[in-house]
Each structure stands twice: as C-alpha cells, then as structure tokens.
Design a protein around this motif. Structure first.
Motif, short mmCIF file in Angstrom:
data_model
loop_
_atom_site.label_atom_id
_atom_site.label_comp_id
_atom_site.label_asym_id
_atom_site.label_seq_id
_atom_site.Cartn_x
_atom_site.Cartn_y
_atom_site.Cartn_z
N ASN A 7 0.83 -1.18 0.07
CA ASN A 7 -0.13 0.04 0.03
C ASN A 7 0.83 1.14 0.18
OD1 ASN A 7 -2.33 -1.34 0.03
ND2 ASN A 7 -2.67 -1.48 2.12
N THR A 8 2.06 1.23 0.81
CA THR A 8 2.99 2.36 0.98
C THR A 8 3.60 2.45 -0.54
OG1 THR A 8 3.47 1.75 3.25
CG2 THR A 8 4.85 3.49 1.95
N LEU A 9 3.88 1.51 -1.19
CA LEU A 9 4.74 1.66 -2.35
C LEU A 9 3.49 2.27 -3.24
CD1 LEU A 9 6.81 1.07 -4.42
CD2 LEU A 9 6.26 -1.21 -4.64
N GLN A 10 2.56 1.79 -3.59
CA GLN A 10 1.29 2.10 -4.19
C GLN A 10 1.15 3.49 -4.22
OE1 GLN A 10 -1.91 -0.54 -3.49
NE2 GLN A 10 -1.32 -1.96 -5.11
N LYS A 11 0.88 4.11 -3.21
CA LYS A 11 0.88 5.44 -2.56
C LYS A 11 1.99 6.52 -3.41
CE LYS A 11 -2.01 4.92 1.65
NZ LYS A 11 -1.91 4.89 2.82
N ILE A 12 3.21 5.86 -3.14
CA ILE A 12 4.33 6.90 -3.42
C ILE A 12 4.45 6.68 -4.85
CG2 ILE A 12 7.00 6.48 -3.67
CD1 ILE A 12 6.83 5.29 -0.96
N MET A 13 4.15 5.68 -5.76
CA MET A 13 3.98 5.55 -7.22
C MET A 13 2.90 6.46 -7.66
SD MET A 13 4.88 1.69 -7.99
CE MET A 13 5.37 2.09 -9.74
N ALA A 14 1.71 6.57 -6.88
CA ALA A 14 0.52 7.28 -7.39
C ALA A 14 0.86 8.76 -7.36
CB ALA A 14 -0.62 7.05 -6.59
N GLU A 15 1.37 9.17 -6.21
CA GLU A 15 1.80 10.63 -5.68
C GLU A 15 2.99 11.07 -6.89
OE1 GLU A 15 -0.03 12.82 -4.58
OE2 GLU A 15 -1.50 11.15 -3.71
N GLY A 16 4.03 10.11 -6.85
CA GLY A 16 5.17 10.39 -7.90
C GLY A 16 4.58 10.69 -9.31
N LYS A 17 3.52 9.94 -9.78
CA LYS A 17 3.07 10.13 -11.28
C LYS A 17 2.59 11.41 -11.29
CE LYS A 17 1.05 6.77 -13.33
NZ LYS A 17 -0.20 5.60 -13.73
N LYS A 18 1.84 11.76 -10.13
CA LYS A 18 0.91 13.10 -10.19
C LYS A 18 1.95 14.18 -10.32
CE LYS A 18 -3.06 11.45 -7.65
NZ LYS A 18 -3.88 11.57 -6.33
N GLU A 19 3.09 14.06 -9.28
CA GLU A 19 3.98 15.27 -9.44
C GLU A 19 4.89 15.32 -10.58
OE1 GLU A 19 6.61 18.03 -7.14
OE2 GLU A 19 4.51 17.43 -6.97
N PHE A 20 5.24 14.30 -11.26
CA PHE A 20 6.05 14.19 -12.51
C PHE A 20 5.22 14.62 -13.61
CE2 PHE A 20 8.54 10.42 -10.57
CZ PHE A 20 9.57 11.34 -10.20
N LEU A 21 3.80 14.47 -13.64
CA LEU A 21 2.82 14.89 -14.89
C LEU A 21 2.68 16.39 -14.65
CD1 LEU A 21 0.35 12.10 -15.01
CD2 LEU A 21 1.94 12.57 -16.79
N ASP A 22 2.71 16.87 -13.30
CA ASP A 22 2.17 18.24 -13.17
C ASP A 22 3.63 19.16 -13.40
OD1 ASP A 22 1.00 20.40 -12.25
OD2 ASP A 22 1.79 20.36 -10.27
N LYS A 23 4.91 18.72 -13.14
CA LYS A 23 5.88 19.60 -13.04
C LYS A 23 7.18 18.97 -13.97
CE LYS A 23 4.95 21.27 -8.29
NZ LYS A 23 5.43 21.41 -6.94
N GLY A 24 6.87 17.82 -14.59
CA GLY A 24 8.29 17.32 -15.20
C GLY A 24 9.40 16.69 -14.14
#
Length: 206
Positions: A7-24
């Motif tokens: 669950n922790t890994l999935q949260k990190i990946m989900a938030e990482g994807k959002k951050e990368f998509l938003d800011k590069g």
C-alpha cells in the motif's frame, strides 16, 4: 512484500506520477511526493534510492512492453519470404501502427511522462531508440527484396532516419496534446496514409 508495504509503495508511485506529470522530472519535488503519500523521506528511500529510480519504475514496464511488441513485429515481418514482404508491406505496417497506438493509449499516463516529462532522465531519447530499430529493419527490407532505393539514390540512411523520426514524433503528438483515443485513431490513420504514399514513392517510383 506485506500488505502495508504494498500500500505504501502504491501511494508513493501514485503521488510520484502526479508530481511528474504536473511538473516534469527535473522540477518534481521529492518532498511533495512523500508528503502527499503520507510517508517520511526515510520510508521513501526504503523503496527507491532517488526520484530518478521512481520515475524509471513508473515508465519502464510500458517502455519495455512497447519496445518488445515493436521488435516482435519487425522480426516477424523480416522472416517472411521476399514475395510475402512485397505483398504485405503496407497492410502489415497499417495493422502494426494500429496495435502500436492502442498500446500507447492503454498506458497513456506512462507515455505522457515519457514524451512530456522525461527531460533529465535516461528516457529522454526514447523516440530515438524506436527510430534506430525502424531504420535498421527498413534497410533489411530493401536488401532482402532487392529494392534499389538506396542504390539509386532515392533514399539514404540519413533520409530514412529523418522520415522515421518525423513519423514517430507525429505519432506521439497524440499524447503530447492529450487527444481522446477516437480522435487519435483518426489522426493516426491520416498520418499513416500520408507516410505510406511517401514510402511508395521511394520504394516504387514508377
């Protein structure tokens, strides 16, 4: 991996994807990722050594899947007889382009990361890798079928590279501009017809 770790890994990946998509990748903040995922920086480092590794984990499966599919298509066509290649070249290419774009849209977010957000990573030359494969197998096609495009000067390796680069860059404009899938399918069909006419002119000028 236990349920809590997953669950922790999935949260990190989900938030990482959002951050990368938003800011590069370059401007993405690891601090924002861990904060939004509800974990500490130390916990993050238990999964990834840095944000580059997280980006790689997000996009690598899609990249490797597309590359494998693309290579398989090239190799299968390369194994056809000369006569089969001559008959199938344009229909085969059309079908493979449809499969290609369907795969891209199945993993749209991952390819959005690759096309629009990968500056500063090892994936910034992703399209170049596909172009190199395409050029190699185009030359193999001409050699195996006795096509005289290179010998006659109608084509050169440099021209093949430019044409292939233009095609793949155009294909991924669908992702860059967030086209809906149906619109992308229509766009790709028109694009394929345009490039097919050009290839016919190079391969068979008569």
């Amino acid at each position: 991996m236990c349920t809590d770790d997953l669950n922790t890994l999935q949260k990190i990946m989900a938030e990482g994807k959002k951050e990368f998509l938003d800011k590069g990748f370059k401007d993405a903040s690891l601090r924002n990722i861990v904060k939004r995922a509800g974990v500490t920086t130390g916990a993050f480092y238990g999964y990834y050594p840095d944000k580059k590794a997280l980006f790689e984990a997000l996009v690598s499966p899609a990249v490797e899947g597309l590359r494998a599919m693309f290579m398989t298509a090239q190799q299968e066509f390369d194994q056809l007889t000369e006569v089969e290649k001559q008959k199938a070249i344009y229909d085969y290419s059309s079908n493979e382009v449809k499969k290609f774009i369907a795969y891209v849209y199945d993993y749209f977010d991952e390819f959005k990361l690759l096309i629009s957000c990968a500056e500063g990573t090892d994936f910034s030359d992703f399209i170049h890798d596909l172009v190199e494969i395409e050029v190699e197998y185009t030359m193999r096609f001409m050699e195996s079928t006795g096509n005289d495009a290179l010998a006659s000067g109608r084509a050169t390796p440099e021209l093949l590279h430019i044409i292939s680069s233009a095609f793949f860059s155009a294909v991924f404009e669908t992702v860059k501009h967030d086209m809906p899938r149906e619109m992308a399918d229509n766009y790709i069909d028109s694009l394929r017809q345009f490039f097919t006419a050009g290839w016919k002119r190079i391969f068979n000028p008569q």
